[in-house]
Write an enzyme that holds these catalytic residues in place. Structure first.
Site, PDB file in Angstrom:
ATOM      1  N   GLU A  28      -0.495   4.886  -0.451  1.00  0.00           N
ATOM      2  CA  GLU A  28      -1.226   6.141  -0.631  1.00  0.00           C
ATOM      3  C   GLU A  28      -0.285   7.340  -0.516  1.00  0.00           C
ATOM      4  O   GLU A  28       0.564   7.389   0.385  1.00  0.00           O
ATOM      5  CB  GLU A  28      -2.321   6.305   0.430  1.00  0.00           C
ATOM      6  CG  GLU A  28      -3.622   5.662   0.033  1.00  0.00           C
ATOM      7  CD  GLU A  28      -3.789   4.289   0.631  1.00  0.00           C
ATOM      8  OE1 GLU A  28      -2.748   3.620   0.852  1.00  0.00           O
ATOM      9  OE2 GLU A  28      -4.944   3.895   0.873  1.00  0.00           O
TER      10      GLU A  28
ATOM     11  N   THR B 141      -4.574   6.037 -21.601  1.00  0.00           N
ATOM     12  CA  THR B 141      -4.399   4.714 -21.010  1.00  0.00           C
ATOM     13  C   THR B 141      -3.005   4.243 -21.412  1.00  0.00           C
ATOM     14  O   THR B 141      -2.358   4.826 -22.288  1.00  0.00           O
ATOM     15  CB  THR B 141      -5.452   3.708 -21.526  1.00  0.00           C
ATOM     16  OG1 THR B 141      -5.461   3.757 -22.960  1.00  0.00           O
ATOM     17  CG2 THR B 141      -6.832   4.028 -20.997  1.00  0.00           C
TER      18      THR B 141
ATOM     19  N   ARG C 222      -2.780  -2.560 -18.157  1.00  0.00           N
ATOM     20  CA  ARG C 222      -4.002  -1.754 -18.050  1.00  0.00           C
ATOM     21  C   ARG C 222      -3.782  -0.720 -16.961  1.00  0.00           C
ATOM     22  O   ARG C 222      -3.623  -1.051 -15.788  1.00  0.00           O
ATOM     23  CB  ARG C 222      -5.187  -2.639 -17.695  1.00  0.00           C
ATOM     24  CG  ARG C 222      -5.456  -3.696 -18.727  1.00  0.00           C
ATOM     25  CD  ARG C 222      -6.817  -4.260 -18.541  1.00  0.00           C
ATOM     26  NE  ARG C 222      -7.770  -3.278 -18.957  1.00  0.00           N
ATOM     27  CZ  ARG C 222      -8.435  -3.326 -20.115  1.00  0.00           C
ATOM     28  NH1 ARG C 222      -8.207  -4.313 -20.954  1.00  0.00           N
ATOM     29  NH2 ARG C 222      -9.307  -2.409 -20.424  1.00  0.00           N
TER      30      ARG C 222
ATOM     31  N   LYS D 230      -3.014   0.405 -24.752  1.00  0.00           N
ATOM     32  CA  LYS D 230      -3.460   0.263 -26.138  1.00  0.00           C
ATOM     33  C   LYS D 230      -2.224   0.279 -27.054  1.00  0.00           C
ATOM     34  O   LYS D 230      -1.415  -0.628 -26.965  1.00  0.00           O
ATOM     35  CB  LYS D 230      -4.487   1.356 -26.463  1.00  0.00           C
ATOM     36  CG  LYS D 230      -5.744   1.245 -25.572  1.00  0.00           C
ATOM     37  CD  LYS D 230      -6.815   2.219 -25.988  1.00  0.00           C
ATOM     38  CE  LYS D 230      -8.102   2.014 -25.211  1.00  0.00           C
ATOM     39  NZ  LYS D 230      -8.236   2.822 -24.004  1.00  0.00           N
TER      40      LYS D 230
ATOM     41  N   ASP E  94      -7.286  13.525 -24.919  1.00  0.00           N
ATOM     42  CA  ASP E  94      -7.314  12.142 -24.447  1.00  0.00           C
ATOM     43  C   ASP E  94      -6.742  11.289 -25.572  1.00  0.00           C
ATOM     44  O   ASP E  94      -7.419  11.006 -26.566  1.00  0.00           O
ATOM     45  CB  ASP E  94      -8.761  11.745 -24.130  1.00  0.00           C
ATOM     46  CG  ASP E  94      -8.887  10.284 -23.712  1.00  0.00           C
ATOM     47  OD1 ASP E  94      -7.929   9.518 -23.916  1.00  0.00           O
ATOM     48  OD2 ASP E  94      -9.960   9.917 -23.197  1.00  0.00           O
TER      49      ASP E  94
ATOM     50  N   TYR F  49       0.850  -1.200   0.000  1.00  0.00           N
ATOM     51  CA  TYR F  49       0.000   0.000   0.000  1.00  0.00           C
ATOM     52  C   TYR F  49       0.882   1.245   0.000  1.00  0.00           C
ATOM     53  O   TYR F  49       1.874   1.301   0.704  1.00  0.00           O
ATOM     54  CB  TYR F  49      -0.896   0.032   1.252  1.00  0.00           C
ATOM     55  CG  TYR F  49      -2.317  -0.348   0.942  1.00  0.00           C
ATOM     56  CD1 TYR F  49      -3.045   0.335  -0.030  1.00  0.00           C
ATOM     57  CD2 TYR F  49      -2.941  -1.386   1.632  1.00  0.00           C
ATOM     58  CE1 TYR F  49      -4.358  -0.022  -0.321  1.00  0.00           C
ATOM     59  CE2 TYR F  49      -4.252  -1.740   1.350  1.00  0.00           C
ATOM     60  CZ  TYR F  49      -4.950  -1.050   0.372  1.00  0.00           C
ATOM     61  OH  TYR F  49      -6.239  -1.396   0.084  1.00  0.00           O
TER      62      TYR F  49
END
Ligand code: DSN
Length: 442
Positions: free
Chosen positions: A52, A221, A230, A224, A195, A50
């Site tokens: 954060e 992203t 991903r 692609k 985008d 973790y």
């Protein structure tokens, strides 16, 4: 214990997918095959952590290695896209775009994006998305010829004075006019976000214009044409910092703690690996071949009598308009092509005469096939198979009535299961596809 023994049921499904990916041809333009190194980073122990916060400013201990990894990803993104700030934590494209809204818009603000049935993205203001319900969406459209209607963009922007203008799409086959959008945004005082999820790899490869000099914010992203895991990134350009010197901090705060909790550190690591791969000369060659293959596939399909939206492509993607054989035929073509191992997706076309679930087109692209080493001659072979499939299913029409439609679809599915030519073609595609290695599998 190996997964095969630890969870045979899951393993069997994974094996079937491995087989599907290597024995068919992946033509969905938003998909690709990652390298073994990206897979290794993705499947690493980093999933245990973790983190954060951001490098040097975490809410948990033990992040010294994750800090190094995230800094690597940030620095590589900044270098590749020529931007002063990169946030690599968004879980995927939609959260990345929502971070942009959360950073710079208030609920009710007017925003502009390309209409979804015209090829735009859900998060650019479509009515069932938060982007079209919390904000006042003013969509722009494409003209009947498939190109963005720029007169409309100017008219709507002057009339509605949007806070944010998006340029980017999921089904647009021509080069995006980033410079024109920046002029519109400047005149009306809007933020301009590009985008580039679909074309990021082409931008890095130098075969699509970069938005860096024109946009304030760039989202993408990473899975692609960029060929990573991903995930997603939000970048702020020099122009963005000139418009708002606090923009980078606003974006970071919007991603965390605004929208997300702990970043997926294994994904961050895999993004860093993919970005390092994208820095190599081979990646430029890959991007150029993706476009050459798309143009070759476009020519070959048109020679087989298919109609393409805009009559061709500038990028990695093609949109086939199936209306000459009747409206709503995308589902027939998608399912029949699936039957023979050619994977595409049904898609709306400009001026869609049917519906988004039963659209009149299919969308296809070359990033995944190019990764496997397919070239122009292979595109011709694919076009020949597609033409044969089209001809085999020519007698099926999509009824408007729901019960009637279900009946025809059942008949259609039974027919493609037992069509001898399609059965034979499935074997041809399988044998042929196995000759092209899949990174991470072979
Ligand atoms: N699902 C993506 C695509 O296929 O283009 C867009 O989010």
């Amino acid at each position: 214990m190996p997964l095969r023994e630890h969870d045979p049921e899951l393993y069997a499904a994974l094996e079937r997918e491995r087989q599907r990916q290597s024995e068919g041809v992946e033509l969905i333009p938003s998909e690709n095959y990652v390298s073994g190194s990206v897979l290794e980073a993705m499947g690493s122990i980093l999933t245990n952590k973790y983190s954060e916060g951001y490098p040097g400013r975490r809410y948990y201990g033990g992040n010294e290695n994750v800090d190094d990894i995230e800094r690597l990803a940030q620095e590589r993104a900044k270098q590749l896209f020529g931007v002063p700030h990169a946030n690599v934590q968004p879980y995927s494209g939609s959260p990345a775009n929502f971070a942009v809204y959360f950073a710079i818009c208030q609920p009710g603000d007017p925003i502009m994006g390309q209409n979804l049935p015209d090829g735009g993205h859900l998060t650019h203001g479509w009515n069932v998305s938060v982007s079209g319900t919390y904000y006042r969406s003013v969509p722009y459209h494409v003209k009947p010829d498939g190109y963005i209607d720029f007169d409309e963009v100017w008219r709507l922007a002057r009339e509605h004075r949007p806070r944010l203008i998006w340029c980017g799409a999921t089904a647009y086959v021509r080069e995006f006019p980033f410079e024109d959008f920046s002029k519109v945004a400047d005149e009306v005082g809007a933020y301009f976000a590009a985008d580039i999820a679909h074309i990021a790899g082409l931008v890095i490869g130098g075969v699509h214009k970069s938005p860096t000099l024109y946009a304030h914010i760039i989202t993408t992203t990473t899975h692609k044409t960029l060929r990573g895991p991903r995930g997603a990134m939000v970048m702020v350009t020099e122009r963005g910092l000139q418009k708002d010197p606090d923009l980078a901090q606003k974006i970071d705060r919007a991603v965390f703690p605004g929208l997300q909790g702990g970043p997926h550190d294994h994904t961050t690591a895999a993004i860093a690996v993919a970005l390092s791969e994208a820095m190599r000369p081979e990646f430029k060659a890959y991007a150029a071949q993706v476009v050459r293959n798309a143009k070759a596939l476009a020519e070959a399909l048109m020679a087989q009598g298919f109609r393409l939206v805009t009559g061709g492509t500038d990028n990695h993607m093609l949109l086939v308009d199936l209306t000459p054989t009747g409206p709503g035929r995308g589902i027939f073509m998608q399912e029949a092509l699936d039957r023979v191992g050619l994977t595409v997706n049904k898609n709306t076309i400009p001026g869609e005469p049917s519906s988004p679930f039963y659209p009149s087109g299919i969308r296809l692209g070359t990033p995944a096939a190019t990764t496997r080493g397919m070239r122009e001659p292979e595109m011709e072979r694919i076009a020949e198979w597609m033409a044969t499939v089209r001809d085999r299913i020519a007698s099926f029409e999509l009824p408007k009535d729901r019960d009637e439609r279900n009946r025809v679809l059942s008949e259609f599915r039974a027919a493609i299961e037992k069509d001898q030519r399609l059965i034979q073609m499935r074997e041809e595609v399988r044998e042929w596809a196995k000759g092209f290695l899949v990174p991470g599998i072979n």
